[in-house]
Design a protein around this motif. Structure first.
Motif, short mmCIF file in Angstrom:
data_model
loop_
_atom_site.label_atom_id
_atom_site.label_comp_id
_atom_site.label_asym_id
_atom_site.label_seq_id
_atom_site.Cartn_x
_atom_site.Cartn_y
_atom_site.Cartn_z
N LEU A 132 0.81 -1.22 0.00
CA LEU A 132 0.00 0.00 0.00
C LEU A 132 0.85 1.28 0.00
N PHE A 133 2.08 1.18 0.44
CA PHE A 133 2.96 2.35 0.39
C PHE A 133 3.31 2.70 -1.06
N TYR A 134 3.33 1.68 -1.91
CA TYR A 134 3.78 1.85 -3.29
C TYR A 134 2.66 1.96 -4.31
N THR A 135 1.45 1.59 -3.94
CA THR A 135 0.34 1.68 -4.89
C THR A 135 -1.00 1.75 -4.18
N ASN A 136 -1.92 2.44 -4.82
CA ASN A 136 -3.32 2.44 -4.37
C ASN A 136 -4.22 1.93 -5.50
N ASP A 137 -3.60 1.33 -6.52
CA ASP A 137 -4.31 0.84 -7.70
C ASP A 137 -4.87 -0.56 -7.41
N LEU A 138 -6.17 -0.64 -7.25
CA LEU A 138 -6.80 -1.92 -6.88
C LEU A 138 -6.68 -2.96 -7.98
N LYS A 139 -6.60 -2.55 -9.24
CA LYS A 139 -6.41 -3.53 -10.32
C LYS A 139 -5.03 -4.19 -10.20
N VAL A 140 -4.03 -3.40 -9.91
CA VAL A 140 -2.68 -3.93 -9.73
C VAL A 140 -2.66 -4.87 -8.52
N LEU A 141 -3.23 -4.43 -7.42
CA LEU A 141 -3.26 -5.26 -6.21
C LEU A 141 -4.05 -6.55 -6.44
N SER A 142 -5.16 -6.44 -7.15
CA SER A 142 -5.98 -7.62 -7.44
C SER A 142 -5.19 -8.64 -8.26
N SER A 143 -4.43 -8.16 -9.20
CA SER A 143 -3.60 -9.04 -10.02
C SER A 143 -2.55 -9.77 -9.17
N CYS A 144 -1.97 -9.06 -8.24
CA CYS A 144 -0.94 -9.65 -7.38
C CYS A 144 -1.52 -10.60 -6.33
N PHE A 145 -2.58 -10.15 -5.67
CA PHE A 145 -3.13 -10.91 -4.54
C PHE A 145 -4.19 -11.93 -4.95
N GLN A 146 -4.64 -11.86 -6.22
CA GLN A 146 -5.64 -12.80 -6.73
C GLN A 146 -6.93 -12.76 -5.92
N ARG A 147 -7.30 -11.55 -5.51
CA ARG A 147 -8.53 -11.30 -4.77
C ARG A 147 -9.31 -10.20 -5.48
N THR A 148 -10.56 -10.03 -5.09
CA THR A 148 -11.37 -8.98 -5.70
C THR A 148 -10.92 -7.61 -5.21
N ALA A 149 -11.23 -6.61 -6.01
CA ALA A 149 -10.90 -5.24 -5.63
C ALA A 149 -11.61 -4.86 -4.33
N SER A 150 -12.85 -5.31 -4.16
CA SER A 150 -13.59 -4.95 -2.94
C SER A 150 -12.96 -5.59 -1.70
#
Length: 133
Positions: free
Chosen positions: A92-110
């Motif tokens: 979260l320090f490096y990004t607030n982009d939920l699409k990027v995080l979703s791709s990495c964590f394999q979870r939904t944006a919500s």
């Protein structure tokens, strides 16, 4: 007839506490201008770390709707481990982009938004405005 008999008035089946009003709902981090300071190499490393966590709930043992959700988000409905929340807090320090995080964590944006907001609210994640790092 319904007016005359209060027991026949429509009511909700369960009086659950409202989902609204969680203190971390006031966190606006994910609605701010999107940014991502993670390099392609860092994203690949994060995806690898998440992959190493494995799955605690085998997909084939879950309800049909959960199995369907896991087709697009393999970690959907998986409990958040301490290690995974640690990875999210750092990311979260490096990004607030939920699409990027979703791709990495394999979870939904919500799911990521909810957990991210909670971590930020609880002071377990350091965030920036996209100008640092």
């Amino acid at each position: 007839m319904l007016k005359d008999n209060p027991e026949l008035r429509p009511t909700t089946a369960v009086n659950k506490p409202s989902q609204e009003g969680k203190p971390w709902d006031s966190v606006t981090y994910f609605s701010e201008t999107k940014f991502c300071k993670l390099s392609a190499k860092a994203l690949d490393q994060l995806k690898g770390k998440i992959g190493e966590l494995g799955i605690q709930k085998p997909t084939e043992t879950l309800a049909e709707n959960v199995q369907q959700a896991r087709l697009s988000h393999p970690r959907a409905y998986e409990p958040w481990s301490e290690k995974e929340t640690e990875y999210l807090a750092k990311a979260l320090f490096y990004t607030n982009d939920l699409k990027v995080l979703s791709s990495c964590f394999q979870r939904t944006a919500s799911s990521l938004s909810s957990m991210g907001k909670k971590l930020i609210y609880d002071g377990k994640a350091t965030i920036n405005t996209g100008t640092e790092a």
